[in-house]
Scaffold this active site. Structure first.
Site, PDB file in Angstrom:
ATOM      1  N   HIS A 220      16.662  15.832  12.781  1.00  0.00           N
ATOM      2  CA  HIS A 220      17.256  14.787  11.964  1.00  0.00           C
ATOM      3  C   HIS A 220      16.210  13.682  11.824  1.00  0.00           C
ATOM      4  O   HIS A 220      15.420  13.434  12.736  1.00  0.00           O
ATOM      5  CB  HIS A 220      18.512  14.204  12.627  1.00  0.00           C
ATOM      6  CG  HIS A 220      19.703  15.099  12.559  1.00  0.00           C
ATOM      7  ND1 HIS A 220      20.188  15.606  11.379  1.00  0.00           N
ATOM      8  CD2 HIS A 220      20.530  15.569  13.549  1.00  0.00           C
ATOM      9  CE1 HIS A 220      21.264  16.351  11.616  1.00  0.00           C
ATOM     10  NE2 HIS A 220      21.491  16.352  12.924  1.00  0.00           N
ATOM     11  N   CYS A 288      15.240  14.612   7.115  1.00  0.00           N
ATOM     12  CA  CYS A 288      15.683  13.671   6.085  1.00  0.00           C
ATOM     13  C   CYS A 288      14.852  12.394   6.169  1.00  0.00           C
ATOM     14  O   CYS A 288      14.368  12.006   7.230  1.00  0.00           O
ATOM     15  CB  CYS A 288      17.155  13.318   6.271  1.00  0.00           C
ATOM     16  SG  CYS A 288      18.292  14.691   5.960  1.00  0.00           S
TER      17      CYS A 288
END
Length: 391
Positions: A220, A288
């Site tokens: 992430h 991301c």
């Protein structure tokens, strides 16, 4: 090619032929699966050649040469290699040098990892001869010690499980190994642990005997910004920076569990990692960089550069979310593996990244506002980097 291979095997005695088959079952090329023993156990010479062509396609002749050398049939190996090179040289120049176009072929839902196409010695020699000053010169395969760092965060304490990330990890480890790198792999690290592993990796003595390196981070991610209304405040040096989130990250409970991507460059810089000075350092980031969908409706003793020879390829543009299939892994990693397997034998790395970008742009799965465009970032490669798979 088939006839040449059969002629070579016809010159083997029975014992040598059995040893030849044994090496095919064991596997000769990193990243390419061996031929199952059951297919070769009772196969005659022509049957073995058929199996090799079915398995290895255009690489069957080259693998035959390698297997002959393994069983000390060096004269046969040299003769076959010479015949194969003459056939290759007799082909039109345009055909031999043409890259197989993959730009209009989006990855399908049933995609499986292909084998990696090996570079020819002739292509490598010609490339280095004609571009001596514009290409990174690789070290001899028998002496170099290439290392790659692979860090993948999959399971988090507070954040969503990264379904498909294990497949990404498997695919990247396979690809880096096939390209000749020994992979240091770590899974599920905190931000502090990621920082420690990057610094430890930069200090490895093997880099002195290497000609390049890869660092791959998959987790992430987000862009770190002050969020004072929620009681979260960071130092100015962290603001608006790409971050890899640690496995214990929480926006309020544990907001400092992250690793700033820029720290890779400082850790591997000429100052901190002199062993990699003037050697290419490839950074791949699957994470991301925000939560936007991606679409809009519109109308040494001598002075050296402190940071040089980097190229970074990131899965998405700043502020944009990356996408990952829960079973097959991320599109970004799948496209990297697919393009590198099919094109790394002929193209330099910036062209490989361009082809990944071109194919992802045309991927019909990204419809409506959900768009995904990777980007080359922070590039300081003054020369072309060819990976020459297999050599």
């Amino acid at each position: 090619m088939d006839v040449m291979m059969i002629d070579a095997l016809d010159n083997l005695g029975d014992d040598d032929f059995e040893n030849f088959k044994w090496y095919l079952c064991k596997g000769l090329v990193p990243g390419i699966d061996p031929i199952p023993k059951a297919k070769l156990q009772n196969a005659h010479r022509r049957g073995v050649v058929d199996c090799m062509v079915d398995k290895y396609s255009d690489e069957a002749g080259k693998i035959t040469v390698q297997a002959l050398r393994k069983i000390n049939q060096n004269h046969l190996a040299k003769t076959l290699e010479s015949k194969l090179q003459k056939v290759q040289q007799s082909e039109p120049e345009e055909r031999r040098n043409a890259s197989v176009s993959v730009e209009d072929q989006p990855i399908q839902s049933d995609w499986s990892r292909p084998h990696i196409t090996q570079s020819s010695q002739e292509f490598k020699d010609r490339t280095l001869r004609e571009n001596t000053n514009n290409v990174y010169i690789p070290q001899d395969k028998t002496q170099r010690k290439r290392l790659a760092l692979l860090i993948t965060n999959i399971q988090f304490e507070y954040l969503k499980y990264r379904a498909g990330a294990a497949r990404d990890e498997e695919n990247m480890e396979w690809l880096l190994t096939a390209l000749g790198y020994r992979v240091e792999k770590y899974t599920n690290l905190t931000g502090k642990a990621i920082s420690a592993k990057v610094k430890d990796f930069a200090a490895r003595s093997e880099h002195k005997d290497s000609d390049s390196t890869f660092v791959v981070l998959m987790s992430h991610g987000n862009i770190i910004q002050n969020n004072e209304d929620k009681g979260v405040k960071y130092e100015d040096r962290f603001l608006n920076k790409d971050a890899i989130l640690g496995v214990n990250y929480h926006e309020s409970k544990n907001p400092n569990d992250f690793f700033i991507v820029d720290d890779i460059y400082s850790s591997l810089s000429s100052e901190k990692c002199p062993a990699l000075t003037d050697k290419p350092k490839v950074i791949l980031i699957q994470a991301c960089r925000g939560d936007h969908a991606g679409g809009v409706y519109i109308q040494s003793d001598s002075a050296v550069h402190i940071e040089k020879d980097f190229i970074s390829f990131k899965s998405c543009l700043p502020g944009i979310a990356a996408y990952r299939h829960p079973d097959e892994g991320s599109c970004f990693i799948c496209y990297i593996v697919d393009v590198f397997c099919k094109q790394a034998h002929a193209d330099e790395i910036k062209e490989l990244f361009r082809k990944v970008t071109s194919r992802m742009e045309k991927d019909t799965r990204f419809t409506g506002l959900e768009k995904l465009m990777p980007c080359i970032d922070r590039t300081s490669l003054p020369k072309k980097l060819y990976l020459f798979p297999g050599l």
